[in-house]
Design a protein around this motif. Structure first.
Motif, PDB file in Angstrom:
ATOM      1  N   TRP A 134      -4.584  -7.173  -0.794  1.00 19.56           N
ATOM      2  CA  TRP A 134      -4.614  -6.540   0.522  1.00 19.56           C
ATOM      3  C   TRP A 134      -5.050  -7.518   1.601  1.00 19.56           C
ATOM      4  CZ3 TRP A 134      -6.887  -0.995  -0.654  1.00 19.56           C
ATOM      5  CH2 TRP A 134      -5.831  -0.162  -0.988  1.00 19.56           C
ATOM      6  N   SER A 184       0.795  -1.225   0.000  1.00 21.33           N
ATOM      7  CA  SER A 184       0.000   0.000   0.000  1.00 21.33           C
ATOM      8  C   SER A 184       0.828   1.276   0.000  1.00 21.33           C
ATOM      9  CB  SER A 184      -0.927   0.018   1.234  1.00 21.33           C
ATOM     10  OG  SER A 184      -0.163   0.027   2.428  1.00 21.33           O
ATOM     11  N   ASP A 213      -1.656   8.874   0.388  1.00 20.65           N
ATOM     12  CA  ASP A 213      -1.074   7.978   1.382  1.00 20.65           C
ATOM     13  C   ASP A 213      -1.375   8.418   2.811  1.00 20.65           C
ATOM     14  OD1 ASP A 213      -0.077   6.481  -0.656  1.00 20.65           O
ATOM     15  OD2 ASP A 213       1.971   7.264  -0.536  1.00 20.65           O
ATOM     16  N   LEU A 255     -10.006  -0.233   3.749  1.00 21.65           N
ATOM     17  CA  LEU A 255      -9.121  -0.034   2.610  1.00 21.65           C
ATOM     18  C   LEU A 255      -9.858   0.131   1.283  1.00 21.65           C
ATOM     19  CD1 LEU A 255      -6.323  -2.597   3.515  1.00 21.65           C
ATOM     20  CD2 LEU A 255      -6.390  -0.154   3.993  1.00 21.65           C
ATOM     21  N   ASN A 314       2.042   0.958   8.448  1.00 20.68           N
ATOM     22  CA  ASN A 314       0.904   0.447   9.206  1.00 20.68           C
ATOM     23  C   ASN A 314       1.135   0.629  10.693  1.00 20.68           C
ATOM     24  OD1 ASN A 314      -1.359  -0.909  10.148  1.00 20.68           O
ATOM     25  ND2 ASN A 314      -0.350  -2.904  10.009  1.00 20.68           N
ATOM     26  N   LEU A 370      -4.571   6.852   4.099  1.00 21.00           N
ATOM     27  CA  LEU A 370      -4.412   5.452   4.510  1.00 21.00           C
ATOM     28  C   LEU A 370      -3.637   5.350   5.822  1.00 21.00           C
ATOM     29  CD1 LEU A 370      -3.611   3.823   1.065  1.00 21.00           C
ATOM     30  CD2 LEU A 370      -5.595   3.331   2.494  1.00 21.00           C
ATOM     31  N   LEU A 424     -10.893   3.473   0.256  1.00 17.78           N
ATOM     32  CA  LEU A 424      -9.805   4.448   0.184  1.00 17.78           C
ATOM     33  C   LEU A 424      -8.830   4.169  -0.954  1.00 17.78           C
ATOM     34  CD1 LEU A 424      -8.984   4.814   4.000  1.00 17.78           C
ATOM     35  CD2 LEU A 424     -10.428   6.270   2.577  1.00 17.78           C
TER      36      LEU A 424
END
Length: 318
Positions: free
Chosen positions: A213, A50, A109, A101, A54, A112, A104
């Motif tokens: 994902w 992505s 970025d 996700l 995270n 996210l 989005l």
């Protein structure tokens, strides 16, 4: 002058006079470093898919470990609890993809990244409501993790090897190697690299961004469960483990956010550096070096090599 002696001479003199203590310190640092690398691997996988760090990976470690222990407390046999915990992590991955996700896709970025903050605090609140806030004991014996210690005579002294540390290092190393091979040489791995390069380009050649994902977040959940078991067996399972998991941030800065080998090397550097710094220079600086040394090393790398040891240097045309 006395301060300079204690900084630049005394620690190295102690290393030379007691090499067994140095080996003991390095071994403990290597074990911690391998576990740091395992945590960092979860961050790398999601970042490659992505392009976003995270922030929720730390709480995923805690949530996975609490799920395992909580299921066992309800009477579920240990190994069945492991399987059910993996099912829970798959359900979490599927939910995150569908609810967070998917809406989005192609958003900036930063959107996210902020979404991972929301996931973090949701899991903290949900975890506390389900499992409570008190520390829990990892079911290490039920999972047949070894106990005890072996003392080895070497270098004029004795070096102690905790059996749990040996098992943790072996399990983490095997898992890191298996995931590295899987994502480097399989069809899913190639799809992951395509998604990392460009979401739009990956979609244009028929790669399902949603499936990738789910796979990546579930894999990060598996990594989180293994990490939670290993760290939980070394201490209690509590929300304090999230702070340990965030040690992956300096590991990623050292190794590079998209590099699996970088996560390994960075983890070992941080792990060994922390232990040596605490043992040989901790007294001079009042102790507690392990809480901040990793971030100091990361800051130095940001100043001189911001892409990390194995990261790709980005060159943009103006």
């Amino acid at each position: 002058m006395d301060v300079l002696y204690k900084i630049f001479i005394e620690p190295f003199a102690l290393m030379g006079s007691a090499p067994d203590l140095l080996v003991q310190t390095v071994w403990e640092g290597l074990v911690a470093g391998v576990l740091y690398a395992l945590i960092a691997l979860g961050f790398v996988l999601i970042f490659k898919a992505s392009g976003v760090f995270n922030f929720a990976q730390g709480i995923m470690v805690v949530f996975a470990a609490l799920t395992l222990v909580g299921l066992h407390e309800k009477g579920v046999p240990a190994w069945l609890a492991v399987i059910l915990a993996l099912v829970v992590m798959f359900g979490l991955a599927l939910t995150i993809e569908r609810v967070v996700l998917r809406p989005l896709v192609n958003q900036p970025d930063i959107i996210l990244f902020m979404a991972t903050f929301g996931i973090t605090y949701f899991l903290i609140g949900f975890g506390e409501s389900v499992f409570g806030g008190n520390p829990k004991v990892m079911i290490a014996d039920e999972l047949y993790l070894p106990r005890g210690v072996t003392d080895v005579e070497m270098l004029g002294g004795r070096v102690s090897f905790q059996h749990l540390d040996v098992a943790a290092a072996i399990i983490a190393s095997v898992m890191i190697a298996a995931l590295a091979v899987f994502f480097q040489y399989t069809r899913i791995g190639r799809a992951l690299r395509a998604v990392a390069d460009s979401h739009k380009a990956a979609l244009s050649v028929g790669i399902s961004l949603n499936q990738i994902w789910v796979i990546v977040w579930f894999t990060a959940g598996v990594v989180a469960l293994v990490t939670g078991i290993m760290w939980g067996a070394r201490s209690d399972v509590s929300f304090a483990l999230e702070v340990i998991a965030l040690k992956a941030l300096p590991v990623l800065i050292l190794g590079g956010f998209t590099s699996i080998p970088g996560a390994i090397v960075g983890g070992l550097i941080i792990g060994v550096g922390e232990k040596i710094g605490e043992f040989y220079w901790g007294g001079l600086l009042g102790g507690g070096i392990e809480t901040w040394l990793a971030y100091f090393i990361a800051l130095a790398f940001l100043l001189f090599r911001p892409q990390g040891l194995f990261g790709e240097k980005i060159i943009e045309r103006i």
